[in-house]
Write a protein that holds these residues in place. Structure first.
Motif, PDB file in Angstrom:
ATOM      1  N   MET A   1     105.703  89.036 109.674  1.00 36.84           N
ATOM      2  CA  MET A   1     105.806  88.433 110.990  1.00 36.84           C
ATOM      3  C   MET A   1     105.133  87.061 110.962  1.00 36.84           C
ATOM      4  SD  MET A   1     104.348  89.861 114.598  1.00 36.84           S
ATOM      5  CE  MET A   1     102.768  89.121 114.838  1.00 36.84           C
ATOM      6  N   HIS A   2     105.798  86.094 111.524  1.00 35.09           N
ATOM      7  CA  HIS A   2     105.227  84.756 111.607  1.00 35.09           C
ATOM      8  C   HIS A   2     104.170  84.732 112.706  1.00 35.09           C
ATOM      9  CE1 HIS A   2     107.987  82.857 108.833  1.00 35.09           C
ATOM     10  NE2 HIS A   2     108.994  83.493 109.432  1.00 35.09           N
ATOM     11  N   LEU A   3     103.070  84.093 112.437  1.00 34.87           N
ATOM     12  CA  LEU A   3     101.981  83.997 113.402  1.00 34.87           C
ATOM     13  C   LEU A   3     102.236  82.917 114.450  1.00 34.87           C
ATOM     14  CD1 LEU A   3      99.196  85.131 114.072  1.00 34.87           C
ATOM     15  CD2 LEU A   3      98.219  83.384 112.593  1.00 34.87           C
ATOM     16  N   VAL A   4     103.177  82.038 114.167  1.00 31.68           N
ATOM     17  CA  VAL A   4     103.416  80.904 115.058  1.00 31.68           C
ATOM     18  C   VAL A   4     103.989  81.351 116.400  1.00 31.68           C
ATOM     19  CG1 VAL A   4     104.720  78.762 115.321  1.00 31.68           C
ATOM     20  CG2 VAL A   4     103.731  79.353 113.121  1.00 31.68           C
ATOM     21  N   TYR A   5     104.891  82.321 116.398  1.00 31.22           N
ATOM     22  CA  TYR A   5     105.568  82.717 117.633  1.00 31.22           C
ATOM     23  C   TYR A   5     104.613  83.302 118.678  1.00 31.22           C
ATOM     24  CZ  TYR A   5     109.661  82.016 114.709  1.00 31.22           C
ATOM     25  OH  TYR A   5     110.596  81.486 113.880  1.00 31.22           O
ATOM     26  N   TRP A  51      98.378  90.196 111.677  1.00 34.25           N
ATOM     27  CA  TRP A  51      98.585  89.232 110.601  1.00 34.25           C
ATOM     28  C   TRP A  51      97.569  89.406 109.476  1.00 34.25           C
ATOM     29  CZ3 TRP A  51      96.066  84.342 109.361  1.00 34.25           C
ATOM     30  CH2 TRP A  51      96.800  83.570 108.453  1.00 34.25           C
TER      31      TRP A  51
END
Length: 131
Positions: A1-5, A51
């Motif tokens: 999972m991307h942390l940016v979203y 994360w």
């Protein structure tokens, strides 16, 4: 999972809540804005917990604690707002500044009291000095 979203979503939620706290005059809307800010913090805590793959799930535990504190805060805050609304007829924050303690002037703390003990507003002497 991307942390940016989730981080971007949390920033948007926090900025919306901050705008609501700074721009609103209704106490209930200010409390709702504080809740938005707390939810943004909760989202960050859970996102970073996932994360980092924390085995203790400290972020999720802290999120549960934050939710409990927010529930208590909104309960007490709403009770105070309802009591102020009953007594004053408005939940406008600008009108609540009447509760602030005023500094005692040179005439002493009872200078505005009338014969019946009620507080009377002091006359504005600054306008006469400049005219």
């Amino acid at each position: 999972m991307h942390l940016v979203y989730p981080a971007v979503l949390a920033v948007l939620l926090f900025c919306t809540g901050l705008y609501g706290v700074l721009a609103r005059r209704n106490a209930i809307l200010v409390l709702m804005s504080v809740e938005l800010m707390l939810n943004a913090v909760n989202l960050n805590l859970v996102a970073f917990d996932v994360w980092l793959r924390d085995t203790l799930h400290a972020g999720q535990a802290l999120t549960l604690f934050t939710i409990a504190v927010a529930a208590a805060e909104i309960g007490i805050g709403l009770a105070i707002v309802l009591l102020v609304y009953r007594n004053r007829g408005s939940s406008d924050i600008d009108r609540l500044r009447d509760l602030a303690e005023r500094p005692a002037g040179p005439a002493g703390p009872g200078a505005g009291d009338g014969a019946d003990g009620a507080r009377r507003p002091r006359p504005d002497t600054g306008a006469e000095a400049t005219a």
